[in-house]
Design an enzyme around this catalytic site. Structure first.
Site, PDB file in Angstrom:
ATOM      1  CB  SER A   6      33.984  58.183  56.076  1.00 17.91           C
ATOM      2  OG  SER A   6      34.064  56.775  56.013  1.00 17.91           O
ATOM      3  CG  ASN A   7      29.627  55.254  59.568  1.00 13.76           C
ATOM      4  OD1 ASN A   7      29.307  56.428  59.640  1.00 13.76           O
ATOM      5  ND2 ASN A   7      28.804  54.259  59.786  1.00 13.76           N
ATOM      6  CG  HIS A   8      37.289  55.416  62.380  1.00 13.72           C
ATOM      7  ND1 HIS A   8      38.371  55.588  61.553  1.00 13.72           N
ATOM      8  CD2 HIS A   8      37.719  54.705  63.439  1.00 13.72           C
ATOM      9  CE1 HIS A   8      39.421  55.012  62.115  1.00 13.72           C
ATOM     10  NE2 HIS A   8      39.053  54.468  63.253  1.00 13.72           N
ATOM     11  CB  VAL A  73      27.524  51.132  54.969  1.00 14.42           C
ATOM     12  CG1 VAL A  73      27.220  51.931  53.712  1.00 14.42           C
ATOM     13  CG2 VAL A  73      27.947  49.718  54.624  1.00 14.42           C
TER      14      VAL A  73
END
Ligand code: C5P
Length: 205
Positions: A6-8, A73
């Site tokens: 994921s992107n943090h 995103v």
């Protein structure tokens, strides 16, 4: 079900913008990925987990006067998903992961047949902030890109950085040029952005 890519992002800046617009009297729909902060008041919230769900939710909310795309995103996802935990096995090494591209939500909305009058994107950059953000403006079909430097070397917030922190320093990149804002709390940044949105929609600037 256990490991993911994921992107943090904390969601703090996006939630603050939604709250600030609602406080000014706008009808606001917030589409949010997984965050631990509470919903801003006066805002209807749709929760999503993946980029594909986020795109579907955002498209489902059109038409709208303005779209402000703040979410970090993930650009890629793994091609396959396992329904069981991928186990570590002695001597087997790391599993190969094949990545595939996620839809670019901002770009889709920026070129949409139901494109909102005002489309604002964000850019989190570690280098060449202005050049990268300016390129994004036309590529994504946005009216404005709000850029923040997220490198911990030159960005703000020390080790914690902009991601997850409570402060931000942004530059507003539009077809009129670049405007630099001072370091502010994310709340103050949100209030300024809300005013900017209102001014743009009413033709004041
Ligand atoms: O391309 P990049 O991720 O740097 O651009 C950032 C902007 O694009 C942000 O506004 C972000 O919300 C949006 N974005 C998106 N869908 C993606 C990746 C980024 O809407 N898959």
């Amino acid at each position: 079900p256990v490991r993911y890519i994921s992107n943090h992002s904390s969601g703090k800046q996006g939630h603050a913008i939604a709250g600030a617009l609602a406080a000014m009297g706008a009808e606001v729909r917030l589409v949010s990925g997984p965050v631990t902060i509470s919903d801003p008041s006066g805002v209807s919230v749709t929760r999503v987990e993946t980029a594909r769900e986020m795109l579907a939710a955002v498209e489902g909310l059109l038409p709208a006067d303005a779209a402000i795309m703040v979410a970090a995103v993930a650009d890629w996802r793994t091609e396959t998903e396992s329904d069981q935990k991928i186990k570590k096995e002695p001597g087997k090494g790391a599993p190969p992961l094949t990545m595939t591209e996620n839809p670019d939500i901002l770009r889709t909305i920026g070129h949409h047949e139901k494109r909102p009058k005002l489309v604002i994107g964000f850019a989190a950059e570690t280098d060449d902030l202005i050049a990268n953000a300016t390129a994004k403006l036309s590529r994504k079909g946005a009216d404005m890109i709000i850029a923040n430097d997220v490198s911990t070397k030159t960005g703000i917030g020390g080790a914690q950085g902009v991601m997850g922190g409570d402060r931000n320093r942004v530059r507003i990149i539009s077809h009129d040029g670049v405007e630099e804002w001072p370091e502010l709390s994310k709340q103050e940044t949100a209030e300024r952005i809300a005013r900017l949105v209102a001014d743009r929609l009413t033709g004041k600037r």
